[in-house]
Design a protein around this motif. Structure first.
Motif, short mmCIF file in Angstrom:
data_model
loop_
_atom_site.label_atom_id
_atom_site.label_comp_id
_atom_site.label_asym_id
_atom_site.label_seq_id
_atom_site.Cartn_x
_atom_site.Cartn_y
_atom_site.Cartn_z
N UNK B 89 39.37 38.77 38.09
CA UNK B 89 40.53 39.51 38.58
C UNK B 89 41.18 40.31 37.45
N UNK B 92 39.07 43.31 36.84
CA UNK B 92 39.20 44.26 37.95
C UNK B 92 40.51 45.03 37.85
N UNK B 93 41.61 44.29 37.63
CA UNK B 93 42.92 44.94 37.55
C UNK B 93 42.95 45.90 36.36
N UNK B 167 47.32 33.79 39.78
CA UNK B 167 48.27 34.89 39.99
C UNK B 167 49.40 34.82 38.97
N UNK B 170 47.33 35.79 35.31
CA UNK B 170 46.26 36.76 35.13
C UNK B 170 46.78 38.01 34.41
#
Lengths: 397, 295, 272
Positions: B89, B92-93, B167, B170
């Motif tokens: 993640x 990706x972000x 969350x 990250x």
């Protein structure tokens, strides 16, 4: 290497002892750990302490340390392990066997005023070899709170209670699908026990327990009377038809916007019964002022102060256990309810299950019962599983 | 000409500079760790106040402990899930934010914001949102999905704990990746494009190798961190349902602080320390294999 | 064009789990307790009484101050200790350096649950329980400082040696080089250390619970768990109000200073 460490440990422990030894003579201070942070509770505690200090000038300070109820025993034990034991401590009924049997507490019987008038069923948990190790300052029977706006015909049996609550919620506020011991308020009606009186035999696999738990499972998933796991329904806000809770919760109904009444626990297949929750206060043996602490405990729990504490914590003194006296400090509850739920409850009630090594048992049983809280659970095999898991723990003690 | 040559003075300054950290490590890390090792050789009854040398008994118990095995399995799942999800993640972000788009600063701020919310507050909020009638299922309902009772199912509880933790944190890895991505020279991509490499090939052949030092650093920090996740489990699941989320650190806490087996708790502490140290060492050793241009 | 729309869509969707919890926390803190589990995004009636309840139930202002001043002292102290040690490990050659570095690194591998009992005994013997000392000294000198040392060392390793050579030619001693040359250059790394350290101290949960026993000594994370009714039932909306007050100021500071903030962080770890 290990010898060096042992030396270091000894040095540390010695250091702890040295730094503390100066407190023995001269002014004394006492510290009591409690799990309430409620203003009204603390105010009363401090009033009692102030009175004691006035009569005993050598005691300069009596401090009440509020430790969060969640994790109370854990924090208390950590303090004891670290050498910072309080002088007095509130003790939950479930930790009673651990504290009483370990020798952590000092005997207090000699300091308790008129110890002979304490209700025997209520002091049993706190006794060993005829000596009393903590004073049960709060003995609170479970009762059935009913929202009379939602329920017209008051139930007398469990079948009636569940039928009346179907779709309208019968809640057990403290259960939360974790504190399984609260369910003893139901299964006692079937004559079931978590374990035998001597604590050696597991009771979860008994026929009585299986019947009782099948009933509970059906009430949750078939009759939809008891809210399922994770659902929060607040009886005291008026969202539920009934609640099984301790009598000391009645205070939360002070501003209730609905009609309510309090009944004894419904009859089960085995008839009448009562279940109580308890809290004791004991003196830590390792306290530097154990003598003074025990003396204060005697004052804290004498007849006059017990009467004051009775507005929050139901007493175990026979002289206070009459409807008239209790009514003075519990204006919300009618005298006949006090008689049937509180007074009868305390005298004939069984204390919620407790055992040596309770916390480990708690967690093990909680984990083993988790599969039960699903609609398609096989009640019988789950309960057999509980016994398989806790058998070694019960045998250890 | 004198005793205090430059070299000697330099040595002295070096020792003086590291002295605070070194003395601190000694007093607050090494000696306590040694004491934990000593406790593990003893039976310590906290309530009764007895402290008894029992040699290797606690270690024998460790080998025979079935709950410990369950806990190690849960720990492995948790750590693996957390690291994979977190790094994927984060990457990706970072790639999304590295596009030439207006408003990426705003998005960067939003993705990073949970890092700053206090852990207890964050977990408390998620605990309420994950209830069967909580906001998570309300939101899923909008998408036509009937959400489960998250914290009561064995695998969904594990997923919940991992997601809540990912969350929350990250954003940190995302920022590190973003900086690394911005350090990749643009001409490399241009050249690859001319050679006919697609976006995916460029990503796997250029981006990944060039940011590998950052991947190493973040994976070490994340794995070590995953073995120390305690408050989240304590608030969200208390190790349940069953023992599905009882990770090692929580089991250690239960044994030592809840069940009062301080000696055995210390033994688990020693095991945890060995695992963390071994994992770190392995990752550090492996860096030469898969990290490009390590100096 | 459509690629942009897709990207924005994806970003917005991904944002939901990051933003929604904070939004929910803030709005729910103003809902009556009966609405906590309702589906509405906004309260039906806004109540701020939860906020005054927070201050009535706990010495919340004092607790806020406790958390704040502890975090600030720990941050400053850690920056100093980590800069000194990081510099020495990176730039000065002295005998035993590598061994000492490994010794210090051990701290990185130890969860605080592991050493809490011996540390508690230590501070008990020093008469420091129910004081803030353990929450200040241990993070500055103990395990939590190690990550900071590591970050600083990585930064100083990447510093060009020519700068120091020149300074030495000009007659500066080691301390002078550190203070006049290296330290000013290390501002981004120090910034990152400051952020990590502040957040770590601000979030500390287990230690305060173990060390502190009176409400006026509590720190915020610990205070958050104290909003319960007489019977130990949590008062969710009050808890959420307190949680909002602990989170929002930090978020605002972050939004204002976010460029320095994130760029400071980005400078860590990528080099070396």
């Amino acid at each position: 290497m290990s010898r060096l460490l042992a030396l270091l440990c000894t040095a540390l422990i010695a250091l702890t002892a040295c730094s503390g030894s100066s407190a023995q003579s001269g002014p004394k201070t006492l510290r009591m750990t409690v799990w309430t942070a409620n203003e009204a509770h603390l105010k009363l505690l401090n009033e009692i302490a102030a009175e004691y200090k006035a009569a005993h000038p050598d005691v300069t300070e009596i401090k009440f340390d509020s430790i969060p109820a969640d994790g109370y025993t854990t924090t208390l034990t950590t303090q004891i392990a670290g050498g910072n034991a309080p002088d007095l401590a509130w003790i939950l009924e479930e930790s009673a066997p651990d504290f009483v049997s370990s020798g952590a507490l000092a005997p207090i019987k000699a300091k308790v005023e008129k110890a002979e008038e304490l209700v025997p069923s209520a002091t049993k948990l706190w006794e060993k070899d005829g000596e009393l190790f903590a004073y049960p300052f709060s003995t609170s029977p479970f009762g059935l709170f009913v929202n009379t706006d939602l329920v017209k015909d008051l139930p007398a049996t469990w079948d009636e209670a569940v039928a009346a609550a179907a779709g309208k919620n019968l809640v057990l506020p403290d259960f939360k699908y974790q504190n399984w011991a609260v369910l003893s308020a139901i299964w006692r009606g079937w004559g079931a026990q978590a374990w035998s009186d001597d604590g050696k035999q597991c009771g979860f696999a008994s026929a009585e327990m299986k019947d009782a738990m099948t009933f509970v499972h059906k009430a949750i998933f078939t009759d939809k009377a008891i809210p399922g796991p994770g659902t929060t329904v607040d009886f005291f806000a008026g969202d539920a038809a009934m609640a099984i809770s301790q009598i000391s919760r009645a205070g939360a109904l002070k501003d209730a916007k609905f009609g309510w009444t309090l009944l004894p626990l419904p009859k089960g297949p085995k008839g009448d019964y009562a279940v109580i929750g308890q809290a004791g206060v004991g003196v830590l043996k390792r306290s530097k002022n154990a003598e003074t602490a025990a003396d204060f405990l005697g004052f804290f729990t004498n007849a006059a102060n017990s009467a004051k504490l009775a507005q929050f914590f139901p007493p175990v003194r026979q002289s206070l256990l009459n409807a008239d006296t209790l009514a003075k400090s519990n204006p919300l509850i009618k005298p006949e309810q006090l008689q049937s739920v509180v007074i009868d409850g305390i005298s004939k009630g069984v204390v919620k299950p407790s055992h040596q090594g309770q916390e480990e048992l708690n967690q093990t049983i909680r984990a083993a019962l988790d599969p039960l809280w699903k609609p398609d659970a096989d009640v019988s095999s789950v309960l057999d599983g509980v016994c398989a898991k806790i058998k070694p723990l019960l045998e250890r003690s | 000409m004198t005793f205090w040559t430059y070299r000697r003075r330099d040595n002295l300054v070096g020792y003086l500079f590291v002295a605070p950290a070194l003395l601190g490590s000694l007093a607050f890390v090494l000696i306590p760790l040694g004491m934990v090792g000593w406790y593990s050789l003893n039976e310590w009854n906290v309530l009764g106040g007895t402290f008894e040398f029992i040699g290797g008994e606690n270690y024998q118990r460790l080998l025979a402990d079935e709950k410990l095995r369950d806990s190690l399995v849960a720990t492995a799942w948790f750590a693996a899930g957390l690291v994979v999800l977190n790094l994927t993640l984060a990457l990706l972000l970072a790639v999304l934010l590295n596009q030439k788009l207006r408003g990426t600063t705003l998005f960067r701020t939003l993705f990073f914001s949970p890092v700053l919310v206090s852990l207890v507050a964050w977990t408390l909020v998620w605990q309420l949102m994950l209830q069967p009638e909580g906001s998570v299922n309300d939101l899923l309902g909008l998408a036509g999905v009937d959400g489960p009772n998250w914290l009561r199912g064995e695998s969904s509880a594990m997923v919940s704990v991992i997601v809540v933790q990912v969350i929350k944190n990250v954003g940190l890895n995302m920022v590190l990746f973003l900086a690394a991505l911005q350090g990749v020279p643009a001409p490399l991509y241009e050249a690859a494009k001319i050679d006919g490499a697609g976006a995916w090939t460029r990503f796997t052949r250029i981006t990944i190798p060039l940011i590998s030092p950052t991947i190493l650093l973040t994976s070490i920090i994340t794995i070590v961190g995953s073995l120390q996740v305690f408050a989240q489990i304590a608030v969200l699941t208390q190790g349940g349902p069953g023992t599905s989320t009882t990770v090692l650190i929580y089991y250690l806490y239960q044994q030592a602080f809840q069940f009062h087996h301080f000696g055995y708790g210390a033994t688990i502490s020693v095991l945890l320390f060995v695992i963390v140290a071994a994992l770190t060492l392995v990752q550090w050793r492996m860096r030469r294999k898969w990290v490009l241009h390590e100096s | 064009m459509s690629r942009k729309v897709w990207l924005y869509g994806l970003l917005c969707l991904l944002c939901v789990p990051f933003v929604f919890p904070t939004w929910w926390m803030v709005t729910s803190s103003m809902k009556p307790i009966s609405e906590i589990f309702s589906e509405s995004l906004l309260p039906s009636e806004w109540t701020f009484s939860t906020y005054s309840t927070v201050f009535k139930m706990q010495p919340f202002g004092q607790q806020y101050w406790n958390s704040l001043y502890i975090a600030v002292i720990v941050t400053v102290g850690t920056m100093a200790v980590a800069a000194l040690a990081g510099y020495a490990f990176a730039r000065i050659k002295f005998p035993g350096q590598n061994v000492l570095f490994v010794v210090v690194l051990t701290g990185l591998l130890i969860p605080s649950e592991v050493t809490i009992v011996p540390l508690f005994q230590l501070f008990q013997s020093l008469g420091m329980t129910n004081t803030h000392w353990p929450l200040i000294i241990v993070p500055i000198f103990g395990a939590p400082c190690v990550l900071a040392i590591f970050i600083m060392r990585q930064f100083f390793l990447a510093l060009p040696p020519e700068l120091e050579e020149a300074a030495r030619m000009d007659g500066l001693g080691r301390a002078g080089i550190f203070y006049r040359i290296a330290l000013p250059l290390s501002r981004p790394a120090l910034g990152a250390v400051a952020i990590f350290t502040f957040l770590h101290s601000w979030n500390l949960y287990l230690e305060p619970i173990v060390y502190l026993s009176t409400p006026d000594m509590f720190t915020l994370p610990q205070a958050l768990t104290q909003f319960v009714d007489i019977y130990g039932g949590p008062m969710w909306n009050v808890q959420l109000a307190a949680a909002t007050m602990t989170a929002v100021p930090i978020l605002v500071v972050f939004v204002v200073a976010q460029r320095q903030f994130i760029e400071g962080l980005a400078h860590t770890g990528v080099k070396g």
